[in-house]
Design an enzyme around this catalytic site. Structure first.
Site, short mmCIF file in Angstrom:
data_model
loop_
_atom_site.label_atom_id
_atom_site.label_comp_id
_atom_site.label_asym_id
_atom_site.label_seq_id
_atom_site.Cartn_x
_atom_site.Cartn_y
_atom_site.Cartn_z
N ASP A 1 -13.07 -0.20 -7.57
CA ASP A 1 -13.60 -1.59 -6.93
C ASP A 1 -12.71 -2.33 -7.58
O ASP A 1 -12.88 -3.30 -8.56
CB ASP A 1 -15.02 -1.75 -7.59
CG ASP A 1 -15.55 -3.11 -7.23
OD1 ASP A 1 -14.83 -3.96 -6.69
OD2 ASP A 1 -16.78 -3.46 -7.96
N SER A 2 -11.32 -2.44 -6.90
CA SER A 2 -10.42 -3.46 -7.56
C SER A 2 -9.93 -4.45 -6.79
O SER A 2 -10.34 -4.71 -5.55
CB SER A 2 -9.43 -2.21 -7.66
OG SER A 2 -8.59 -2.23 -6.37
N1 AAT Z 1 -17.01 -6.15 -7.04
C1 AAT Z 1 -16.24 -6.94 -6.06
C2 AAT Z 1 -15.07 -7.69 -6.92
C3 AAT Z 1 -13.88 -7.12 -7.02
S1 AAT Z 1 -13.04 -7.68 -8.49
C4 AAT Z 1 -11.78 -6.21 -8.84
C5 AAT Z 1 -11.56 -6.35 -10.38
O1 AAT Z 1 -10.56 -5.20 -10.48
C6 AAT Z 1 -11.28 -7.38 -10.99
O2 AAT Z 1 -12.28 -7.96 -12.00
C7 AAT Z 1 -9.84 -7.06 -11.89
O3 AAT Z 1 -9.70 -7.79 -13.02
C8 AAT Z 1 -10.06 -5.66 -11.85
N2 AAT Z 1 -8.63 -4.95 -12.10
C9 AAT Z 1 -7.52 -5.19 -11.40
N3 AAT Z 1 -6.75 -4.26 -11.83
C10 AAT Z 1 -7.39 -3.47 -12.75
C11 AAT Z 1 -7.04 -2.29 -13.41
N4 AAT Z 1 -5.54 -1.76 -13.35
N5 AAT Z 1 -7.82 -1.60 -14.30
C12 AAT Z 1 -8.98 -1.97 -14.46
N6 AAT Z 1 -9.48 -3.06 -13.70
C13 AAT Z 1 -8.58 -3.85 -13.02
C14 AAT Z 1 -13.09 -6.50 -5.96
C15 AAT Z 1 -12.68 -7.48 -4.79
C16 AAT Z 1 -12.02 -6.88 -3.67
C17 AAT Z 1 -11.22 -8.10 -3.04
C18 AAT Z 1 -10.75 -7.86 -1.55
N7 AAT Z 1 -9.94 -8.84 -1.07
#
Ligand code: AAT
Length: 275
Positions: A155-156
């Site tokens: 979920d990134s």
């Molecule tokens: N639940 C829907 C929200 C998201 S947020 C995705 C999250 O991934 C962010 O909080 C970010 O800090 C985290 N993230 C990014 N890279 C990493 C990593 N390498 N390891 C762990 N976490 C990470 C998803 C939204 C999708 C948007 C579409 N346009």
């Protein structure tokens, strides 16, 4: 004075939202974080100017990224979410009685803290005793765990900067190894309308590693293109072969057993993309 938030969908097209109030805006160690209250979508989490989730439409994304894999696996006990610091995926995962442990691996602790403060309807399950939170890089975390999770959910954020390594073959190999022998992985994989090459590449990368790889779609108003793709890779169970008459009732707003079948039916331009 009227305040509008503008998110570029792609160079030359943007979405705009009327903002009632900015609740928090800060530079975290990793990104520019804002939670704003908007007229139409309620509160939303915005990272580096990109809408991540909103109170109004988050149910679509969080239900689809979780219930499709969790109802494909016959007995998911241990689940990992990479990213997803807002907690929406965890909330949906914990609706499944079989789940004993749901680990959240989010790189940015500020996302978790601010969502707990300002988005309680999304983050409400992060305090559940079955949820374990790890603040750190998902790439590293997945590398260090072997044969452990029944389901892994990526979920990134979009494939730039800190999330770049979460899209692609090397990461999917590590995910394959972190899964149990009948494990399933799913990732949000962007918009086929605006980013066809990304969808194609990510799907092919997954297909090179997992014996069963499928793409499914959901309609998400605040994501670019409005019609979003998810890629599922499975070692044993085919998500399109699930006996939907056996799916138990769950408290959802988008997911239904019929949607479980229907979301894998793809328009021709998307079929062509992943041929
Ligand atoms: N639940 C829907 C929200 C998201 S947020 C995705 C999250 O991934 C962010 O909080 C970010 O800090 C985290 N993230 C990014 N890279 C990493 C990593 N390498 N390891 C762990 N976490 C990470 C998803 C939204 C999708 C948007 C579409 N346009």
């Amino acid at each position: 004075m009227e305040m509008w938030l503008k998110e570029m969908q792609i160079e030359g097209a943007a979405m705009t939202y009327k903002v009632k109030e900015t609740l928090v805006r800060k530079k975290t160690q990793y990104q520019d974080l804002a939670i704003v209250d908007t007229e139409i979508f309620g509160r939303m989490l915005v990272l580096d100017g990109i809408v991540q989730t909103t109170v109004k439409d988050e149910f679509v994304y969080h239900e689809m990224i979780t219930h499709i894999p969790l109802f494909t696996h016959p007995n998911p006990k241990k689940v990992l979410v990479v990213g997803g610091g807002d907690g929406g995926a965890i909330r949906e995962i914990l609706k499944h009685k079989s789940v004993e442990k749901a680990v959240l691996c989010e790189i940015d602790g500020d996302v978790i803290e601010e969502c707990k403060k300002y988005l309680p309807e999304i983050s409400c399950a992060l305090d559940d005793p079955r949820c374990e939170i790890f603040v750190g890089d998902g790439i590293q975390y997945v590398k260090e765990h072997k044969n452990e999770f029944d389901v892994i959910i990526v979920d990134s954020t979009d494939p730039f900067s800190i999330a770049e390594g979460l899209f692609g073959g090397n990461f999917y190999k590590d995910i394959y190894n972190a899964l149990t022998e009948d494990g399933i992985f799913v990732a949000q994989t962007e918009t086929p309308f605006y980013l066809p090459e990304t969808v194609k590449k990510v799907f092919n990368d997954a297909r090179n590693i997992f014996p069963i790889t499928k793409l499914f779609m959901a309609a998400i108003p605040t994501y670019p293109g409005g019609y979003w793709s998810f890629t599922i890779g499975s070692k044993k169970y085919d998500p399109t072969e699930v006996d939907i008459t056996k799916i138990p009732d769950l408290d959802t707003k988008y997911y239904t057993p019929e949607i479980h079948k229907a979301c894998f039916v793809l328009p021709k331009y998307i079929q062509e993309l992943i041929k």
